[in-house]
Design an enzyme around this catalytic site. Sequence first.
Site, short mmCIF file in Angstrom:
data_model
loop_
_atom_site.label_atom_id
_atom_site.label_comp_id
_atom_site.label_asym_id
_atom_site.label_seq_id
_atom_site.Cartn_x
_atom_site.Cartn_y
_atom_site.Cartn_z
CD GLU A 242 4.67 -88.50 -128.20
OE1 GLU A 242 5.33 -89.17 -126.88
OE2 GLU A 242 5.47 -87.85 -128.48
CB CYS A 276 7.85 -87.65 -124.74
SG CYS A 276 8.50 -87.66 -126.31
#
Length: 496
Positions: A242, A276
């Site tokens: 990720e 993010c």
Amino acid sequence: MTVQDTTTPTTTTFDVRNPGTGDVVGTYAVHGTDEVKAAVDRARLAAEWWQQVGPDVRRARLDAFRGVIARRIDQLAGLVHDEMGKPHSDAALEVALVLGHLAWAGKNAGPVLGKRRARTGPLESHLGATVTYRPLGVVGVIGPWNYPVFTPMGSIVYALAAGNAVIFKPSEFTPGVGAWLVDAFSQVVPEWPVLQLITGDGSTGAALCRSGVDKIAFTGSTATAKRVMATCAETLTPIVAECGGKDALIVDADADLEAAADAAAWGGIANAGQSCIGVERVYVHDAVFETFSRLLADRVDGLRAGHDDTALVGPITMPSQVELIDGHVADALASGGRILAGGGATVGHVVQPTLLVDVPEQSKAVTDETFGPVIVMRPVKDMDEAVALTNASRYHLAASVFSKRHGQQIADRLRAGMVSVNSVFSFAVVPSVPFGGIGDSGFGRIHGADGLREFCYAQAVVRQRFRPLLPLMSFSRTAETETRLGKIIGLVHGRS
């Protein structure tokens, strides 16, 4: 709860400092290859026991773990604040969001991963087939510092619920948070070291990648992910990654502009923009751009970053990130962009929220992940242009769309692993949906059924229930058998 000191007199150590004050808040060991290998050996034995207790027992223990976190949420939030700097209320919110994932994973692991029948066709009618998802064994989790509870727990919780033992290497900026979580889990699972902690820098993470674990779950930058993948490739260790994002928020002409502005401000500036899935680009329909600009500018102007208790925006955690953020703003201004709201001098780790406009699409503030409290906004003539600009990025993690009538249609056209419609971050808080991206944003999924299966391997079992009418897999196969086979194939597939 007392967080155990992981240092030993003969081990290299490192200090952790509060990014706002510079005060040392903890000292931890840099674990090396031998210590990591010993942890993996312990985890192998623990994994056997943890798998054998079954999903009901695992659910009960995860529920107990959830209870410990819920009762001591302020303590854990305080540790998050001390190590990475975010305001205490935001840290408490981060911890709270983990609880739903713990409940969902524990409850659903059995049904999602349990044995299920697989259908067979006409030529295989004598066979019965089942598919079961088995735990991989030992999973290594390399966590980030920006959400030191929520993000790594998205892997840890689902890996544990699936029956794996876990070795957790938190960021060197937030090792105390990792130690707290491991200590809390050991209180509800005292029998075996099902969840273990290792601390250190990149060398410790590399040792974990080479240690023989069955999978690595990594969260961090795209550049670091490439190095982790290269190290894992040495032992053919699979990885779920990720990585970064350059997420866009799209505002259509029919959007609720007040709600969209509030969401854009929160999505771009909460956690000092160190998300993010944070909103870094905003594309607004020409028809409402002027009105929306005023609304968003007012919200950005009303925010102040600092490390005092009244600041709604905290400091930047990682020192090197400050220079990158300032560089992106400087590049945008040099390219013809201007500051519409916020801005101001950077002092130490404190970067003030900034809203930029008139920034060319080739500017670093548009193309590269800023990971700071900076939002770039521009008008678009229609939603076709908004979709095209959103998809032009090499990052494809998440996106948000605000539209009263066309939100779903716009979302369906976006190249992104996750999309929120008329909200931001909502896909992260729903435990039943997968979380992850594509492109430079990584691959694999955590959360939901996909997240449970990510830490398993599929085992197919096919058994013969009775003798086949056509003995095809035999050297005694006759010409008559092959003739009958040809007729059956023609009937079943020939008319397709």
